[in-house]
Design an enzyme around this catalytic site. Structure first.
Site, mmCIF file in Angstrom:
data_model
loop_
_atom_site.group_PDB
_atom_site.id
_atom_site.type_symbol
_atom_site.label_atom_id
_atom_site.label_comp_id
_atom_site.label_asym_id
_atom_site.label_seq_id
_atom_site.Cartn_x
_atom_site.Cartn_y
_atom_site.Cartn_z
ATOM 1 N N CYS A 63 34.050 33.338 -37.834
ATOM 2 C CA CYS A 63 33.811 34.318 -38.688
ATOM 3 C C CYS A 63 34.772 35.414 -38.873
ATOM 4 O O CYS A 63 35.666 35.663 -38.097
ATOM 5 C CB CYS A 63 32.681 34.982 -37.815
ATOM 6 S SG CYS A 63 32.171 36.409 -38.425
ATOM 7 N N PHE A 273 6.358 40.301 -15.451
ATOM 8 C CA PHE A 273 7.191 40.525 -16.636
ATOM 9 C C PHE A 273 7.106 39.757 -17.918
ATOM 10 O O PHE A 273 7.859 39.139 -18.195
ATOM 11 C CB PHE A 273 8.807 40.810 -16.380
ATOM 12 C CG PHE A 273 9.159 41.639 -15.354
ATOM 13 C CD1 PHE A 273 9.232 43.136 -15.359
ATOM 14 C CD2 PHE A 273 9.046 41.173 -13.876
ATOM 15 C CE1 PHE A 273 9.435 43.812 -14.284
ATOM 16 C CE2 PHE A 273 9.345 41.977 -12.690
ATOM 17 C CZ PHE A 273 9.685 43.294 -12.867
ATOM 18 N N GLU A 293 2.460 42.247 -17.015
ATOM 19 C CA GLU A 293 3.425 43.027 -18.036
ATOM 20 C C GLU A 293 3.225 44.723 -18.289
ATOM 21 O O GLU A 293 1.780 44.988 -18.247
ATOM 22 C CB GLU A 293 3.224 42.255 -19.284
ATOM 23 C CG GLU A 293 3.984 42.915 -20.527
ATOM 24 C CD GLU A 293 5.458 42.948 -20.327
ATOM 25 O OE1 GLU A 293 6.038 44.093 -20.660
ATOM 26 O OE2 GLU A 293 6.011 42.069 -19.791
ATOM 27 N N CYS A 367 18.681 37.989 -17.805
ATOM 28 C CA CYS A 367 19.893 38.025 -18.793
ATOM 29 C C CYS A 367 21.090 38.731 -18.081
ATOM 30 O O CYS A 367 21.900 39.011 -19.036
ATOM 31 C CB CYS A 367 19.327 38.624 -19.960
ATOM 32 S SG CYS A 367 18.654 40.216 -19.790
#
Length: 410
Positions: A63, A273, A293, A367
């Site tokens: 890029c 979650f 959730e 994550c």
């Protein structure tokens, strides 16, 4: 400011090269292990450098914006070295918590596959700058391309600039969330100018011209031409505008396969979650599920999807802030397996409750390697044994890495 010759020994978790010196580590952006540089050093950072000796792992970035745009950190690494760096982030996080466990090979991502992007737009005189922030800066890079994004999102950049010009505030930034769905792009503009309602006719016309599935501003749907549908295990889900969705469809499938393999033959599963049901709906093909959730909009999307006949086993759901009020021991007793996929802050309170439970199988999706390692440490100390840890490269070229860990009660 002094000029110093440095030998880069390793990559940090943010993608900076690190030179270990007598005065401590010095961080150099854009360099690789084994490289020698002559750098202008201020404190513990090199601001500019001359490359003296190049690593064989260095390749040309794909890029034109690489090195300025803060979105990517690994385009200059060849694939093997890049995946090793991603895997090492997980291994190092586990080791920092005293967990010595072999991390599986990274499941690689693919260029042009990211279906969800969060962009920023701001005014620069009469022009609109749209893109990502520079690394450690408030300045925006006005992007013309992005090798990680789905081509349909890249093709829409000029249209997104026109939309932004209508509603970007005079001061501050406009947040743009774009999601590619089965029925077209879903675009959500947030932090828009308060007088955007005067622009609704123009915005609607632009949405038609761009053939968007849905356009929303500050949480209000301006125009929905087609419901922006995501397919989750054969069930159509319309996520809330600007809401969370897995960044790539490929990674969603990879993560889901790891989750399903992890729970095995469990018949009663809690999905904590759960969001709009990424794992819930897939698990419900084989087991009953209780989905929990905290965000009302995500749970509403799941509930709406469940109202259509779909051949799933029993699914119940509950709105609950699991960070403040986790499921506790007696509430966990009915379940053979628990899946949890918290935000980056992790699930410390829920992990502590799980550690005190008798649930046989746990599957943790994360994550953030640091908070995953913290939560795994709690569970291991509570009597669980790690069975596998698998990284998934959902965030191509970025410093971020997703992981799935499977644990069994000893």
């Amino acid at each position: 400011m002094t000029q110093t010759d440095l030998l880069i020994s390793r990559l940090g978790h943010r993608g900076d090269g690190i030179a270990d010196t007598d005065k401590g580590p010095i961080y150099v952006a854009g360099v690789l292990p084994g490289e020698r540089v002559r750098a202008e050093v201020t404190g513990d950072r090199a601001r500019t450098f001359e490359l003296i000796e190049q690593s064989p792992d260095r390749i040309d970035p794909t890029c034109r914006h690489f090195g300025t745009c803060g979105g990517c950190a690994g385009q200059h690494l060849d694939e093997a070295a890049y995946l090793d760096w991603k895997r090492e982030q997980v291994t190092r996080a586990l080791n920092d918590r005293g967990i010595d466990f072999p991390v599986a090979e990274v499941l690689a991502g693919a260029p042009g596959s990211r279906r969800r992007a969060v962009l920023t737009a701001t005014r620069a005189g009469r022009a609109i700058v749209l893109g990502y922030h520079e690394k450690a800066s408030h300045r925006l890079v006005d992007i013309a391309e992005c090798p990680v994004l789905d081509p349909s999102i890249v093709a829409a950049l000029s249209g997104l600039r026109r939309l932004s010009a209508q509603v970007a505030p005079r001061k501050g930034d406009l947040r743009i969330t774009v999601l590619k769905t089965k029925s077209g792009l879903d675009v959500a503009l947030d932090q828009a100018d308060k007088g955007y309602d005067r622009k609704i006719p123009a915005l609607s016309q632009m949405a038609v011209e761009m053939d968007l599935a849905r356009l929303s501003v500050n949480g209000e749907t301006i125009l929905e031409i087609r419901p922006p549908m995501i397919d989750m295990a054969g069930v159509g889900v319309v996520p809330p505008a600007g809401g969370f969705a897995q960044a790539t469809e490929q990674a969603e499938i990879q993560l889901s396969d790891l989750v399903l393999n992890g729970i095995g033959k469990a018949k009663r599963v809690a999905d904590l979650f759960c969001g709009a049901g990424t794992f819930t709906l897939r698990i419900a093909r084989r087991a009953s599920v209780h989905a929990v959730e905290g965000e009302a909009a995500a749970l509403k999307a799941l509930d709406k999807a469940l109202r259509v006949p779909n051949g799933l086993k029993k699914v119940t759901h509950e709105r609950r802030d699991l960070s403040r009020r986790p499921l506790v021991k007696h509430e966990l007793e009915p379940f053979d397996a628990v899946v949890f996929d918290p935000p980056r802050a992790g699930a410390q309170a829920q992990a502590e409750a799980l550690a005190a439970s008798k649930v046989k199988t746990l599957v943790a999706v994360s994550c953030n390697p640091a908070t995953l390692a913290r939560d795994l440490r709690i569970l291991i100390d509570g009597g669980y044994a790690l069975q596998s840890v698998t990284p998934v490269d959902q965030f191509l070229y970025s410093p971020h890495i997703e992981s799935v860990a499977v644990l069994k009660r000893e």
